[in-house]
Design an enzyme around this catalytic site. Structure first.
Site, PDB file in Angstrom:
ATOM      1  CB  CYS A  79     130.937 -91.932  32.757  1.00  0.00           C
ATOM      2  SG  CYS A  79     131.723 -92.993  33.795  1.00  0.00           S
ATOM      3  CG  HIS A 100     131.067 -96.068  30.123  1.00  0.00           C
ATOM      4  ND1 HIS A 100     131.022 -94.829  30.298  1.00  0.00           N
ATOM      5  CD2 HIS A 100     129.979 -96.050  29.057  1.00  0.00           C
ATOM      6  CE1 HIS A 100     130.588 -94.030  29.628  1.00  0.00           C
ATOM      7  NE2 HIS A 100     130.004 -94.667  28.619  1.00  0.00           N
ATOM      8  CB  SER A 109     132.337 -92.228  26.705  1.00  0.00           C
ATOM      9  OG  SER A 109     133.197 -93.083  26.428  1.00  0.00           O
TER      10      SER A 109
END
Length: 335
Positions: free
Chosen positions: A140, A175, A192
């Protein structure tokens, strides 16, 4: 056996965030970063396969099967998007997301491109160019840098880092996506394991609506969203020596009421708009850019502490819906 105090885990988490190393943990499962550039050296290559054997189901057998096969199918090289003058902004963003998706998510446990958040933007753009040349699977944080690079020639699109910290079954997960703002609407680019935790079309009326959409997606995986970190708009100058402001605002989502969260996000949106009118520092000359060298081979830039807006006092802790997790003890749903 010594057990760390509850507060020390959170403190280490914050310290790791400050050094730009948040991606080195994934729900308590560490992963490695290739710090030697490309091609990958033998030591890193062997370490990657040993790590695959540990983290993947039947990883050892899988590794032997892949490495023992000398007749692998040829993998097509994704093409960097090219647009017609009439291509709209939403269509361009969708094309960029399609390209990022075609690179695929990196499940090896070894990140191929080293991203140091303290490096100037020009050095990070050099890494993005390398990503397009090598076309390797990415994680990510790499997708955020690549998204910035691919949208630099779109002055009508403002970009900003948007990162999340969630909690599930005793572990914290991190994330990050690239938030985008165009035509009065918000969206996101990224990658993701989960389809609803990366691309968001530019159709959200406010930053609050965008964050709530991610919050709802996390809830679908029994994750509780704990923190949201939002950076400032990123310069469109690929030769800028500015550092990306990764976390201009840090919001403890689980300690804020919905109205308090809305006000904080509205405040951050105003801060981002104000930055547009401020002149950026001049880019380095061509000679100076050449002397900086490749970020994958040259020495690292000196670390500069990015200024942080003072965190506002948190409001009343909102009541979280309790989901049944009786048969999830010890199991981790990774996002």
């Amino acid at each position: 056996m010594l057990r760390p105090a509850a507060g020390s885990v959170e403190q280490r988490d914050e310290e790791q965030e400050d050094e730009g190393e948040e991606e080195l943990r994934d729900g308590g499962v560490p992963f490695y970063v290739n710090r030697g550039g490309l091609p990958v050296d033998e030591e890193t290559w062997e370490r990657m396969w040993r790590h695959v054997a540990r983290i993947q189901p039947n990883g050892e057998a899988l590794g032997k099967e892949i490495r023992g096969n000398t007749d692998h199918p040829k993998i097509p090289m994704p093409s960097v998007p090219i647009y017609q003058p009439t291509t709209t902004i939403p269509q361009r963003l969708e094309a960029i997301q399609k390209y990022i998706r075609e690179l695929q998510y990196n499940h090896t446990g070894t990140q191929f491109f080293e991203i140091k958040k303290s490096r100037p933007l020009t050095a990070l753009m050099d890494i993005a160019k390398e990503m397009t040349r090598e076309a390797l699977p990415i994680k990510c944080l790499e997708a955020v840098i690549l998204g910035i690079y691919l949208t630099n020639n779109m002055p009508g699109v403002e970009r900003f880092p948007l990162s999340f910290q969630s909690h599930f079954s005793g572990n914290h997960f991190h994330h990050i996506v690239l938030g985008v703002h165009s035509g009065g609407r918000f969206g996101a680019l990224g990658i993701s394991r989960r389809e609803d935790l990366m691309f968001k079309p530019v159709e959200f009326r406010s930053l609050m609506d965008l964050v709530q959409d991610f919050d709802g997606a996390y809830g679908g995986y029994w994750h509780t969203l704990r923190k949201v970190r939002i950076g400032q708009y990123v310069s469109h100058d690929p030769h800028s020596v500015e550092q990306i402001d990764w976390k201009h605002s840090i919001l403890d989502v689980d300690k804020l009421t919905k109205e308090e969260l809305r006000k904080e996000l509205e405040r951050h949106t105003r801060d981002m708009r104000l930055k547009i009118g401020k002149p950026a520092p001049p880019s380095p000359t061509k000679d100076r850019r050449n002397s900086m060298g490749s970020p994958l081979r040259g020495p690292s830039s000196p670390i500069r502490r990015v200024s942080r807006v003072e965190r506002r006092p948190s409001g009343e802790k909102k009541v979280l819906e309790q989901k049944s997790a009786a048969d999830m003890n010890g199991y981790q749903i990774r996002v």
